[in-house]
Design a protein around this motif. Structure first.
Motif, short mmCIF file in Angstrom:
data_model
loop_
_atom_site.label_atom_id
_atom_site.label_comp_id
_atom_site.label_asym_id
_atom_site.label_seq_id
_atom_site.Cartn_x
_atom_site.Cartn_y
_atom_site.Cartn_z
N ILE A 106 5.75 -3.56 1.45
CA ILE A 106 4.57 -4.05 0.91
C ILE A 106 3.29 -3.55 1.43
CG2 ILE A 106 3.40 -6.21 -0.21
CD1 ILE A 106 5.89 -5.52 -1.71
N ALA A 107 3.13 -3.76 2.82
CA ALA A 107 1.82 -3.41 3.51
C ALA A 107 1.67 -1.93 3.42
CB ALA A 107 2.06 -3.87 4.86
N GLU A 146 -1.68 -0.11 0.98
CA GLU A 146 -2.52 1.00 1.40
C GLU A 146 -2.58 2.12 1.00
OE1 GLU A 146 -5.26 1.05 3.95
OE2 GLU A 146 -4.72 -0.95 3.82
N LEU A 147 -1.21 2.58 0.25
CA LEU A 147 -1.01 3.74 -0.27
C LEU A 147 -1.95 3.53 -1.68
CD1 LEU A 147 0.26 6.55 -0.62
CD2 LEU A 147 2.16 5.50 -1.32
N PHE A 148 -1.49 2.29 -2.55
CA PHE A 148 -2.14 2.28 -3.73
C PHE A 148 -3.83 2.13 -3.49
CE2 PHE A 148 1.59 1.10 -5.48
CZ PHE A 148 1.69 1.01 -6.66
N LYS A 149 -4.33 1.62 -2.56
CA LYS A 149 -5.82 1.54 -2.15
C LYS A 149 -6.25 3.06 -2.16
CE LYS A 149 -8.88 -0.30 1.34
NZ LYS A 149 -8.87 -0.74 2.63
N GLU A 150 -5.57 3.95 -1.32
CA GLU A 150 -5.96 5.31 -1.05
C GLU A 150 -6.10 6.14 -2.50
OE1 GLU A 150 -3.61 7.10 2.20
OE2 GLU A 150 -4.37 5.31 3.37
N THR A 162 2.08 -8.06 -5.88
CA THR A 162 3.36 -9.02 -5.97
C THR A 162 4.58 -8.46 -5.27
OG1 THR A 162 3.93 -8.33 -8.15
CG2 THR A 162 2.46 -10.15 -8.02
N PRO A 163 5.34 -9.62 -4.71
CA PRO A 163 6.49 -9.10 -3.98
C PRO A 163 7.50 -8.19 -4.99
CG PRO A 163 5.99 -11.37 -3.50
CD PRO A 163 5.02 -10.97 -4.63
N ASP A 164 7.70 -8.78 -6.19
CA ASP A 164 8.63 -7.85 -6.96
C ASP A 164 7.67 -6.30 -7.49
OD1 ASP A 164 6.95 -8.80 -8.81
OD2 ASP A 164 7.93 -9.78 -10.01
N LEU A 165 6.51 -6.19 -6.89
CA LEU A 165 5.90 -4.80 -7.35
C LEU A 165 5.56 -4.67 -8.89
CD1 LEU A 165 7.61 -2.28 -4.83
CD2 LEU A 165 5.40 -3.62 -4.63
N ARG A 166 5.61 -5.83 -9.62
CA ARG A 166 5.05 -5.75 -10.97
C ARG A 166 3.65 -5.71 -11.34
NH1 ARG A 166 9.50 -4.24 -14.19
NH2 ARG A 166 11.41 -4.96 -13.19
N HIS A 167 2.91 -6.31 -10.44
CA HIS A 167 1.48 -6.37 -10.69
C HIS A 167 0.54 -6.01 -9.37
CE1 HIS A 167 2.06 -8.54 -14.28
NE2 HIS A 167 2.96 -9.29 -13.56
N ALA A 168 -0.38 -5.26 -9.70
CA ALA A 168 -1.35 -4.94 -8.69
C ALA A 168 -2.81 -5.34 -9.05
CB ALA A 168 -1.08 -3.35 -8.41
#
Length: 131
Positions: A16-17, A21-25, A51-57
């Motif tokens: 997740i960490a 960072e990847l989503f931010k970049e 979110t832990p399930d990667l459904r929302h950013a």
């Protein structure tokens, strides 16, 4: 604690960490290079919460300008959430691409305000001590 202050989860997985960072970049690159909406002004991506399930950013942005420019930029970003999600899906290969939402990050302005207040208090104290 105020509602505008965010805390990182205590036990964020390394995956997740890395994805945060990847989503931010990648979101920064998309906003700088691919967006053509004239409403969107100077924007910096300051943080991403997944979110832990990667459904929302939740993408936190700092917007340069006055209140009107910020409102206009946020309107443009909200209308571009689908575009940004699609662009992220092309850049980051995941089974499911999270729903994207943009939020204003006020922490930089709050920090600046605190610094100004501290400087003001220090100057007043120095004036009293020298006078």
């Amino acid at each position: 604690m105020t509602a505008s202050v965010r805390e990182a989860p205590l036990m964020t997985s390394p995956r997740i960490a890395r994805l945060r960072e990847l989503f931010k970049e990648e979101t920064s690159v998309i906003l700088q290079r691919d967006m053509r909406d004239p409403r969107i002004g100077f924007v910096s991506v300051t943080d991403v919460e997944l979110t832990p399930d990667l459904r929302h950013a939740r993408i936190f942005v700092s917007v340069y300008g006055d209140a009107e420019a910020k409102a206009r930029t946020m309107e443009g970003l909200r209308s571009a959430e689908g575009f940004v999600r699609t662009a992220l899906a092309h850049r980051i290969r995941l089974r499911y691409t999270p729903q994207v939402s943009f939020r204003i990050d006020e922490s930089i302005e709050q920090g600046d305000r605190v610094n100004r207040l501290l400087r003001q208090v220090t100057e007043e104290r120095d004036d009293r001590n020298s006078g």
